[in-house]
Design an enzyme around this catalytic site. Structure first.
Site, PDB file in Angstrom:
ATOM      1  N   ASN A  80      -7.724  -2.847  14.244  1.00  0.00           N
ATOM      2  CA  ASN A  80      -9.103  -3.173  13.855  1.00  0.00           C
ATOM      3  C   ASN A  80      -9.160  -4.406  12.949  1.00  0.00           C
ATOM      4  O   ASN A  80     -10.199  -4.705  12.384  1.00  0.00           O
ATOM      5  CB  ASN A  80      -9.755  -1.968  13.157  1.00  0.00           C
ATOM      6  CG  ASN A  80      -9.014  -1.566  11.880  1.00  0.00           C
ATOM      7  OD1 ASN A  80      -8.038  -2.212  11.498  1.00  0.00           O
ATOM      8  ND2 ASN A  80      -9.475  -0.525  11.223  1.00  0.00           N
ATOM      9  N   HIS A 137      -7.363  -4.869  10.138  1.00  0.00           N
ATOM     10  CA  HIS A 137      -7.080  -4.679   8.711  1.00  0.00           C
ATOM     11  C   HIS A 137      -5.771  -5.353   8.300  1.00  0.00           C
ATOM     12  O   HIS A 137      -4.861  -5.525   9.113  1.00  0.00           O
ATOM     13  CB  HIS A 137      -7.130  -3.193   8.300  1.00  0.00           C
ATOM     14  CG  HIS A 137      -5.972  -2.345   8.738  1.00  0.00           C
ATOM     15  ND1 HIS A 137      -6.119  -1.018   9.087  1.00  0.00           N
ATOM     16  CD2 HIS A 137      -4.636  -2.599   8.878  1.00  0.00           C
ATOM     17  CE1 HIS A 137      -4.929  -0.529   9.398  1.00  0.00           C
ATOM     18  NE2 HIS A 137      -4.026  -1.460   9.284  1.00  0.00           N
ATOM     19  N   GLU A 146      -9.746  -2.228   5.080  1.00  0.00           N
ATOM     20  CA  GLU A 146     -10.427  -1.964   6.340  1.00  0.00           C
ATOM     21  C   GLU A 146     -11.647  -2.876   6.473  1.00  0.00           C
ATOM     22  O   GLU A 146     -11.977  -3.636   5.552  1.00  0.00           O
ATOM     23  CB  GLU A 146     -10.857  -0.485   6.387  1.00  0.00           C
ATOM     24  CG  GLU A 146      -9.688   0.496   6.254  1.00  0.00           C
ATOM     25  CD  GLU A 146      -8.894   0.708   7.548  1.00  0.00           C
ATOM     26  OE1 GLU A 146      -8.816  -0.209   8.375  1.00  0.00           O
ATOM     27  OE2 GLU A 146      -8.354   1.813   7.724  1.00  0.00           O
ATOM     28  N   ASP A 205       0.812  -1.212   0.000  1.00  0.00           N
ATOM     29  CA  ASP A 205       0.000   0.000   0.000  1.00  0.00           C
ATOM     30  C   ASP A 205       0.850   1.268   0.000  1.00  0.00           C
ATOM     31  O   ASP A 205       2.067   1.223   0.214  1.00  0.00           O
ATOM     32  CB  ASP A 205      -0.968   0.005   1.201  1.00  0.00           C
ATOM     33  CG  ASP A 205      -0.338  -0.555   2.479  1.00  0.00           C
ATOM     34  OD1 ASP A 205       0.894  -0.537   2.591  1.00  0.00           O
ATOM     35  OD2 ASP A 205      -1.085  -1.009   3.358  1.00  0.00           O
TER      36      ASP A 205
HETATM   37  C1  F6R Z   1       1.398  -1.415   6.104  1.00  0.00           C
HETATM   38  C2  F6R Z   1       0.112  -2.114   6.186  1.00  0.00           C
HETATM   39  C3  F6R Z   1      -0.705  -2.088   7.421  1.00  0.00           C
HETATM   40  C4  F6R Z   1       0.106  -2.307   8.700  1.00  0.00           C
HETATM   41  C5  F6R Z   1      -0.804  -2.228   9.920  1.00  0.00           C
HETATM   42  C6  F6R Z   1      -0.017  -2.358  11.192  1.00  0.00           C
HETATM   43  O1  F6R Z   1       1.980  -1.592   4.839  1.00  0.00           O
HETATM   44  O2  F6R Z   1      -0.279  -2.688   5.227  1.00  0.00           O
HETATM   45  O3  F6R Z   1      -1.695  -3.087   7.331  1.00  0.00           O
HETATM   46  O4  F6R Z   1       0.720  -3.565   8.636  1.00  0.00           O
HETATM   47  O5  F6R Z   1      -1.483  -1.007   9.914  1.00  0.00           O
HETATM   48  O6  F6R Z   1       0.819  -1.240  11.332  1.00  0.00           O
HETATM   49  P1  F6R Z   1       1.970  -1.217  12.437  1.00  0.00           P
HETATM   50  O7  F6R Z   1       2.924  -2.297  12.040  1.00  0.00           O
HETATM   51  O8  F6R Z   1       2.590   0.138  12.310  1.00  0.00           O
HETATM   52  O9  F6R Z   1       1.329  -1.485  13.733  1.00  0.00           O
END
Ligand code: F6R
Length: 236
Positions: free
Chosen positions: A128, A130, A135, A62
């Protein structure tokens, strides 16, 4: 889904590193990569290793919509800093956050993904549930698209920005359908704030309300947790 619980995130990241090294040795050519705090230790271990990715390709999950690659909060910048500057790949792909033709960017990214099937996908998980920026409510067959970030995700990610207002409200994200096409998936989750999402993923039903729960439908997924992220799991 195989679940391993480690004393620390560093030990879990070392295990993830071993999986990456094994995949590379066995001829894996395309790695699906994540950003965020979760894979930072893994990337640090890779940087210090002698693994050679010069024949491999990387496709990222992403990118924030609106941020250019040289913005220090963009995921393109993150990847350069944490991995690509130290470990060059033959090709790296991240959606272009400043694409003006959004539809073309999406189509091009989906073409990249179909031409480069992912051998091993690294995932983190949002508090959450994701994965990528898919989401709650994201269809399980979704492909790359421009998504609205939820308030919970904006709150979780504002720590990296000067103010909440600076956090982009949209992002390009690889879809769940594309993630599920990876041959092997390695999801890591660390810290107490991931414990509920981990519990719902592991013990709950497969539902778009918990996007990561779909990984139960994938035949080769490993979940690596530290003790805090595993703290709400049924010990059995
Ligand atoms: C990032 C991504 C997100 C993160 C998730 C956890 O490329 O795809 O799904 O893996 O938001 O973020 P952190 O690791 O910062 O807790």
């Amino acid at each position: 889904m195989n679940i391993f619980v480690f004393e620390t995130s560093l030990e879990a990241s070392q295990y993830a590193y071993d999986l990456v090294a094994k995949a590379l040795e066995s001829g894996a050519s395309t790695f699906g990569l994540a950003t965020g705090s979760t894979p930072e230790e893994l990337y640090s271990i890779i940087r210090d290793s002698d693994l050679d990715f010069t024949d491999a390709k990387a496709v990222n999950l992403d990118e924030y919509y609106g941020l250019p690659a040289d913005n220090d909060q963009s995921y393109a910048y993150f990847m350069k800093k944490h991995l690509f500057d130290a470990k060059p790949f033959a090709q790296t792909h991240i959606p272009n956050g400043t694409a003006t033709d959004v539809e073309k960017e999406i189509e091009d990214y989906n073409t990249i993904l179909s031409e480069n099937p992912v051998d091993l996908q690294i995932l983190g998980i949002g508090s959450n549930g994701h994965i990528g920026f898919n989401e709650q409510g994201s269809p399980f067959d979704s492909k790359t698209r421009l998504v609205d970030l939820t308030d919970e995700t904006i709150q979780a990610n504002k720590r990296n920005f000067e103010s909440e207002a600076d956090v982009p409200k949209k992002a390009f994200s690889m879809g769940i359908g594309s993630i599920l096409e990876s041959k092997q998936i390695v999801l890591m989750a660390f810290g107490e704030n991931k414990a509920k999402a981990v519990k719902e993923t592991v013990h709950g039903e497969v539902t778009p309300n918990v996007p990561a729960s779909v990984l139960k439908n994938h035949s080769n997924t490993v979940i690596l947790l530290d003790k805090a992220a595993a703290s709400q799991l049924d010990p059995s």
